[in-house]
Design a protein around this motif. Structure first.
Motif, short mmCIF file in Angstrom:
data_model
loop_
_atom_site.label_atom_id
_atom_site.label_comp_id
_atom_site.label_asym_id
_atom_site.label_seq_id
_atom_site.Cartn_x
_atom_site.Cartn_y
_atom_site.Cartn_z
N ALA A 99 0.82 -1.21 0.00
CA ALA A 99 0.00 0.00 0.00
C ALA A 99 0.86 1.25 0.00
N ALA A 100 1.94 1.23 0.80
CA ALA A 100 2.83 2.38 0.85
C ALA A 100 3.52 2.63 -0.48
N GLN A 101 3.94 1.56 -1.15
CA GLN A 101 4.59 1.69 -2.45
C GLN A 101 3.62 2.25 -3.48
N TRP A 102 2.36 1.79 -3.42
CA TRP A 102 1.35 2.31 -4.34
C TRP A 102 1.12 3.80 -4.11
N MET A 103 1.05 4.23 -2.84
CA MET A 103 0.87 5.65 -2.54
C MET A 103 2.00 6.48 -3.13
N GLN B 107 1.78 9.83 2.28
CA GLN B 107 1.08 9.40 3.48
C GLN B 107 1.87 8.33 4.22
N TRP B 108 2.20 7.26 3.53
CA TRP B 108 3.01 6.18 4.11
C TRP B 108 4.29 6.02 3.30
N ASN B 109 5.32 5.48 3.98
CA ASN B 109 6.58 5.16 3.32
C ASN B 109 6.88 3.69 3.59
N PRO B 110 7.27 2.92 2.58
CA PRO B 110 7.53 1.49 2.79
C PRO B 110 8.52 1.20 3.91
N ALA C 146 -5.63 -1.07 4.69
CA ALA C 146 -4.86 -1.32 3.47
C ALA C 146 -5.53 -2.42 2.66
N VAL C 147 -5.50 -2.24 1.34
CA VAL C 147 -6.07 -3.21 0.41
C VAL C 147 -4.96 -3.63 -0.56
N ASP C 148 -4.87 -4.92 -0.85
CA ASP C 148 -3.91 -5.41 -1.84
C ASP C 148 -4.12 -4.66 -3.15
N VAL C 149 -3.03 -4.24 -3.76
CA VAL C 149 -3.14 -3.41 -4.97
C VAL C 149 -3.90 -4.13 -6.09
N THR C 150 -3.90 -5.45 -6.09
CA THR C 150 -4.62 -6.19 -7.13
C THR C 150 -6.12 -6.23 -6.87
N ARG C 151 -6.55 -5.79 -5.67
CA ARG C 151 -7.98 -5.83 -5.31
C ARG C 151 -8.60 -4.44 -5.19
N ARG C 152 -7.86 -3.42 -5.58
CA ARG C 152 -8.39 -2.07 -5.48
C ARG C 152 -9.57 -1.89 -6.43
N GLY C 153 -10.52 -1.06 -6.02
CA GLY C 153 -11.68 -0.77 -6.86
C GLY C 153 -12.76 -1.81 -6.80
N GLN C 154 -12.65 -2.77 -5.88
CA GLN C 154 -13.65 -3.84 -5.77
C GLN C 154 -14.56 -3.67 -4.55
N GLY C 155 -14.42 -2.56 -3.82
CA GLY C 155 -15.26 -2.32 -2.66
C GLY C 155 -14.76 -2.94 -1.37
N LEU C 156 -13.53 -3.44 -1.38
CA LEU C 156 -13.01 -4.13 -0.20
C LEU C 156 -12.76 -3.15 0.95
N GLY C 157 -12.26 -1.96 0.64
CA GLY C 157 -12.05 -0.98 1.69
C GLY C 157 -13.34 -0.62 2.41
N GLU C 158 -14.39 -0.39 1.64
CA GLU C 158 -15.69 -0.08 2.24
C GLU C 158 -16.19 -1.25 3.08
N ALA C 159 -16.02 -2.48 2.59
CA ALA C 159 -16.47 -3.65 3.33
C ALA C 159 -15.75 -3.76 4.67
N MET C 160 -14.45 -3.48 4.69
CA MET C 160 -13.70 -3.56 5.94
C MET C 160 -14.13 -2.45 6.90
N LEU C 161 -14.41 -1.26 6.37
CA LEU C 161 -14.89 -0.18 7.23
C LEU C 161 -16.24 -0.52 7.84
N GLN C 162 -17.13 -1.07 7.05
CA GLN C 162 -18.44 -1.46 7.57
C GLN C 162 -18.30 -2.52 8.65
N PHE C 163 -17.39 -3.47 8.42
CA PHE C 163 -17.13 -4.49 9.43
C PHE C 163 -16.60 -3.85 10.71
N ALA C 164 -15.66 -2.91 10.55
CA ALA C 164 -15.06 -2.27 11.72
C ALA C 164 -16.09 -1.50 12.53
N VAL C 165 -17.04 -0.86 11.85
CA VAL C 165 -18.12 -0.16 12.55
C VAL C 165 -18.91 -1.14 13.41
N ARG C 166 -19.26 -2.28 12.83
CA ARG C 166 -20.02 -3.29 13.58
C ARG C 166 -19.18 -3.89 14.70
#
Length: 360
Positions: free
Chosen positions: A37-41, A48-51, A106-126
């Motif tokens: 994630a840091a390398q992608w940034m 934001q992050w540094n590897p 953080a989301v694996d760069v190969t899984r970006r744009g699939q809604g995984l970040g939102e899913a993890m946030l929703q899980f974290a709220v619960r």
């Protein structure tokens, strides 16, 4: 906090993805996800992050002072986040150990744009609720307006901005449900994608003047709107914060409101350019929008005085503002011309102590 109240192997909204509580055996996966994630940034120019900040020693510490969660697809770790239960570094005088604080999403760069970040946030709220916390909190970089807009659209409410030194500002967010009886409306920073709605809500010069005053000329067009939002929505620096109101259940844009003339020396600002989609008028959306802007003003920005003006014939708007606690200060006599007749503009204001006395 009951550390044993954890969810292991819980399904996420994405088919095939499970979210599990990780342990030291997953340290390699955590390190890989964070470095990736840091390398992608860096490749995107995001400071934001540094590897190099993610080391085996640092990751080992995560399993001591926080809870680590992984999103897994089969046996492959494709996302992660951590939860901790105090965050004095980022929240300062707002720190409260009865909340859960999310970090290292953080989301694996190969899984970006699939809604995984939102899913993890929703899980974290619960999960925060499962753990007995009041709610979920987190911070994000203040200068990334697009990212802040994304979080706002997911139901996270702005709580303030912290200066972390060396010019680094972070915005603080908390997830909470609106009070019962309020329309389910979220305020999200405006973007050019919302321009068409504003143009549709301005079918005539008279109607445009009613909700926007003299700030726009008819017909409303792209050029005016681009100029309108230029330089806005930097929470600690801009003179205006401009929002689209979004129906939380459908994601539909149903209104517009701005906090303008932000005077950080005198701690004042002005609510302006308020509009509710005609299809949603009379359903409480306007009240919800105004109440949330007042919360942002007094609770997050720590302002002292908010003012606004409303044309005398707009009795529905006047009723909303007075129900929200605004008090009349006087009239600007015959200040605008509508259909060949001059009308007064009623000036109203609300002070922080008055708002806090009415807040529930």
């Amino acid at each position: 906090m009951d550390d044993n109240q954890s969810t292991a192997g819980a399904a996420s909204p994405i088919e095939g993805i499970q979210i599990i509580r990780a342990d030291q055996e997953h340290a390699v996966d955590v390190l890989r996800l964070l470095k990736g994630a840091a390398q992608w940034m860096l490749s995107c120019g995001i400071k934001q992050w540094n590897p190099e900040q993610f080391t085996e020693q640092a990751i080992a510490g995560y399993f001591v002072d926080r809870q680590v969660y992984l999103a897994v697809d089969g046996t492959e770790a494709v996302g992660m986040f951590t939860l901790q239960f105090s965050d004095l570094q980022y929240w300062g005088d707002l720190n409260d150990e009865s909340y859960a604080y999310l970090h290292r999403l953080a989301v694996d760069v190969t899984r970006r744009g699939q809604g995984l970040g939102e899913a993890m946030l929703q899980f974290a709220v619960r999960q925060a609720r499962v753990l007995g916390c009041k709610a979920l909190r987190f911070d994000t970089v203040a200068h990334n307006i697009k990212l802040n807009r994304y979080y706002q659209g997911l139901g996270f409410h702005y709580k303030g901005t912290r200066d972390m030194g060396a010019g680094r500002l972070v915005n603080l967010y908390e997830h909470f449900e609106q009070a019962r009886g309020h329309a389910k409306v979220l305020l999200r920073y405006i973007s050019p994608a919302d321009f068409e709605q504003l143009k549709r809500w301005s079918p005539s010069a008279e109607y445009l003047k009613q909700w926007a005053g003299p700030s726009f000329r008819y017909p409303l067009d792209e050029e005016q709107l681009k100029h309108y939002i230029e330089g806005s929505n930097h929470s600690a620096e801009s003179e205006s914060l401009i929002y689209s109101a979004v129906h939380s259940a459908t994601g539909q844009v149903i209104g517009h409101i701005s906090l303008s003339a932000i005077d950080r020396e005198n701690h004042s600002a002005r609510i302006s350019r308020v509009m509710v989609d005609p299809e949603f008028q009379g359903r409480g959306a306007g009240t919800a929008m105004v109440k949330e802007v007042l919360r942002i003003s007094f609770d997050a920005l720590r302002l002292h005085r908010i003012s606004l003006g409303v044309f005398e014939y707009n009795t529905a708007a006047l009723k909303i503002y007075e129900a929200c606690g605004f008090r009349r200060e006087g009239n600007k006599r015959e200040s605008a011309l509508f259909n060949g007749q001059y009308v007064d503009c009623i000036e109203l204001s609300l002070l922080d102590r008055e708002w806090r006395g009415d807040a529930t």
